[in-house]
Scaffold this motif. Structure first.
Motif, PDB file in Angstrom:
ATOM      1  N   ALA A  89      31.336  29.646  16.664  1.00 58.94           N
ATOM      2  CA  ALA A  89      30.935  28.346  17.219  1.00 58.94           C
ATOM      3  C   ALA A  89      30.903  27.316  16.109  1.00 58.94           C
ATOM      4  O   ALA A  89      30.405  27.574  15.032  1.00 58.94           O
ATOM      5  CB  ALA A  89      29.560  28.439  17.880  1.00 58.94           C
ATOM      6  N   ALA A  90      31.452  26.149  16.381  1.00 60.12           N
ATOM      7  CA  ALA A  90      31.403  25.044  15.421  1.00 60.12           C
ATOM      8  C   ALA A  90      30.373  24.046  15.898  1.00 60.12           C
ATOM      9  O   ALA A  90      30.253  23.796  17.082  1.00 60.12           O
ATOM     10  CB  ALA A  90      32.772  24.377  15.316  1.00 60.12           C
ATOM     11  N   GLY A  91      29.672  23.465  14.993  1.00 59.14           N
ATOM     12  CA  GLY A  91      28.712  22.440  15.360  1.00 59.14           C
ATOM     13  C   GLY A  91      27.390  22.999  15.784  1.00 59.14           C
ATOM     14  O   GLY A  91      26.600  22.327  16.411  1.00 59.14           O
ATOM     15  N   GLY A  92      27.110  24.227  15.479  1.00 58.76           N
ATOM     16  CA  GLY A  92      25.799  24.800  15.743  1.00 58.76           C
ATOM     17  C   GLY A  92      25.686  25.378  17.114  1.00 58.76           C
ATOM     18  O   GLY A  92      26.512  25.201  17.985  1.00 58.76           O
ATOM     19  N   GLY A  93      24.619  26.109  17.290  1.00 60.45           N
ATOM     20  CA  GLY A  93      24.319  26.698  18.589  1.00 60.45           C
ATOM     21  C   GLY A  93      24.974  28.038  18.750  1.00 60.45           C
ATOM     22  O   GLY A  93      25.918  28.398  18.073  1.00 60.45           O
ATOM     23  N   ASP A  94      24.430  28.795  19.668  1.00 59.57           N
ATOM     24  CA  ASP A  94      24.965  30.113  19.984  1.00 59.57           C
ATOM     25  C   ASP A  94      25.990  29.938  21.088  1.00 59.57           C
ATOM     26  O   ASP A  94      25.663  29.529  22.190  1.00 59.57           O
ATOM     27  CB  ASP A  94      23.811  31.026  20.434  1.00 59.57           C
ATOM     28  CG  ASP A  94      24.297  32.379  20.893  1.00 59.57           C
ATOM     29  OD1 ASP A  94      25.364  32.813  20.435  1.00 59.57           O
ATOM     30  OD2 ASP A  94      23.592  32.997  21.719  1.00 59.57           O
ATOM     31  N   SER A  95      27.239  30.239  20.799  1.00 58.29           N
ATOM     32  CA  SER A  95      28.283  29.990  21.780  1.00 58.29           C
ATOM     33  C   SER A  95      28.266  30.996  22.913  1.00 58.29           C
ATOM     34  O   SER A  95      28.741  30.708  23.993  1.00 58.29           O
ATOM     35  CB  SER A  95      29.657  29.995  21.104  1.00 58.29           C
ATOM     36  OG  SER A  95      29.950  31.292  20.633  1.00 58.29           O
ATOM     37  N   GLY A  96      27.727  32.182  22.682  1.00 58.15           N
ATOM     38  CA  GLY A  96      27.750  33.202  23.715  1.00 58.15           C
ATOM     39  C   GLY A  96      29.180  33.536  24.074  1.00 58.15           C
ATOM     40  O   GLY A  96      30.092  33.342  23.298  1.00 58.15           O
ATOM     41  N   ALA A  97      29.399  34.040  25.253  1.00 62.00           N
ATOM     42  CA  ALA A  97      30.749  34.389  25.691  1.00 62.00           C
ATOM     43  C   ALA A  97      31.514  33.128  26.047  1.00 62.00           C
ATOM     44  O   ALA A  97      30.951  32.151  26.506  1.00 62.00           O
ATOM     45  CB  ALA A  97      30.677  35.318  26.894  1.00 62.00           C
ATOM     46  N   VAL A  98      32.802  33.147  25.837  1.00 60.84           N
ATOM     47  CA  VAL A  98      33.645  32.015  26.173  1.00 60.84           C
ATOM     48  C   VAL A  98      33.668  31.864  27.686  1.00 60.84           C
ATOM     49  O   VAL A  98      33.910  32.815  28.416  1.00 60.84           O
ATOM     50  CB  VAL A  98      35.071  32.206  25.621  1.00 60.84           C
ATOM     51  CG1 VAL A  98      35.978  31.096  26.093  1.00 60.84           C
ATOM     52  CG2 VAL A  98      35.038  32.266  24.114  1.00 60.84           C
ATOM     53  N   ALA A  99      33.398  30.654  28.144  1.00 58.75           N
ATOM     54  CA  ALA A  99      33.385  30.392  29.582  1.00 58.75           C
ATOM     55  C   ALA A  99      34.786  30.545  30.155  1.00 58.75           C
ATOM     56  O   ALA A  99      35.779  30.254  29.503  1.00 58.75           O
ATOM     57  CB  ALA A  99      32.868  28.974  29.845  1.00 58.75           C
ATOM     58  N   ALA A 100      34.833  31.003  31.389  1.00 55.16           N
ATOM     59  CA  ALA A 100      36.118  31.150  32.054  1.00 55.16           C
ATOM     60  C   ALA A 100      36.783  29.790  32.233  1.00 55.16           C
ATOM     61  O   ALA A 100      37.994  29.685  32.152  1.00 55.16           O
ATOM     62  CB  ALA A 100      35.927  31.834  33.406  1.00 55.16           C
ATOM     63  N   ASP A 101      35.993  28.760  32.470  1.00 54.03           N
ATOM     64  CA  ASP A 101      36.507  27.408  32.656  1.00 54.03           C
ATOM     65  C   ASP A 101      35.846  26.463  31.661  1.00 54.03           C
ATOM     66  O   ASP A 101      34.851  25.813  31.976  1.00 54.03           O
ATOM     67  CB  ASP A 101      36.222  26.919  34.087  1.00 54.03           C
ATOM     68  CG  ASP A 101      36.993  27.689  35.133  1.00 54.03           C
ATOM     69  OD1 ASP A 101      38.172  27.994  34.865  1.00 54.03           O
ATOM     70  OD2 ASP A 101      36.431  27.971  36.200  1.00 54.03           O
ATOM     71  N   PRO A 102      36.371  26.372  30.442  1.00 53.65           N
ATOM     72  CA  PRO A 102      35.771  25.445  29.473  1.00 53.65           C
ATOM     73  C   PRO A 102      35.925  24.003  29.950  1.00 53.65           C
ATOM     74  O   PRO A 102      36.838  23.677  30.708  1.00 53.65           O
ATOM     75  CB  PRO A 102      36.568  25.701  28.201  1.00 53.65           C
ATOM     76  CG  PRO A 102      37.834  26.333  28.633  1.00 53.65           C
ATOM     77  CD  PRO A 102      37.546  27.040  29.920  1.00 53.65           C
ATOM     78  N   LEU A 103      35.015  23.145  29.502  1.00 54.86           N
ATOM     79  CA  LEU A 103      35.098  21.728  29.849  1.00 54.86           C
ATOM     80  C   LEU A 103      36.318  21.074  29.220  1.00 54.86           C
ATOM     81  O   LEU A 103      36.899  20.155  29.777  1.00 54.86           O
ATOM     82  CB  LEU A 103      33.843  20.998  29.370  1.00 54.86           C
ATOM     83  CG  LEU A 103      32.560  21.313  30.097  1.00 54.86           C
ATOM     84  CD1 LEU A 103      31.388  20.616  29.418  1.00 54.86           C
ATOM     85  CD2 LEU A 103      32.653  20.874  31.544  1.00 54.86           C
TER      86      LEU A 103
END
Length: 183
Positions: A89-103
């Protein structure tokens, strides 16, 4: 190349000067001096100022138009550097699993749920002109943009969570007065 052609090229390389010329907000002498220094124009500032005045006559007037779009914000997003790697993850935070539909996805990077940023979403009559104006306004408001893009009828800007509400107001203001580029 003539001094007039060099001046036009220098103005095109500095779009804010072109916008100011279109809007009639330029002190031609000051702009000529600045361009002579910044763009290494080899000419008399008075001749450059005259070239700017002639160029201004050829440019369309600066105009804006309102666009209709719905603006919302979604907290808790992150920017993932490698969409195939859920631990990155860039920019901090826990990205978790990659969403099926990213924004938003650009190359291997994606904006996904599970971070410490806020996504500003505008859906409706949006395009690159809206995005460019919104990004300029966000920069002027000192709002850091981690990711941004536009496709179809959707625009996304990812900002720090604390700047979310301000960013919504900035994007809404951009939609009210999008610069019109006549060709």
């Amino acid at each position: 190349m003539s001094l007039a052609a060099e001046t036009r090229e220098a103005v095109r390389a500095h779009p804010f000067v072109r916008d100011a010329l279109r809007a009639g907000l330029v002190n031609h002498s000051a702009a000529a001096t600045w361009l002579a220094e910044q763009a290494d124009l080899d000419g008399d500032p008075d001749a450059i100022a005259a070239a700017l005045r002639r160029f201004r006559e050829d440019l369309p007037a600066y105009e804006t138009e309102a666009r209709t779009a719905s603006v919302t914000m979604r907290s808790g997003v992150g920017v993932v550097d490698d969409a195939g790697d859920s631990d990155s993850a860039a920019g901090g935070g826990d990205s978790g699993a990659v969403a099926a539909d990213p924004l938003l996805r650009v190359g291997d990077a994606a904006v996904v749920d599970g971070g410490d940023r806020t996504a500003i979403l505008a859906t409706g009559d949006v395009d690159t002109a809206v995005l460019a104006d919104a990004l300029g306004r966000l920069a002027a408001a000192d709002v850091d943009v981690a990711a941004a893009g536009v496709a179809g009828d959707a625009l996304v800007c990812v900002v720090p969570r604390r700047d979310g509400a301000s960013a919504v107001r900035v994007v809404e203001a951009a939609l009210e007065a999008v610069p019109v580029e006549e060709n």
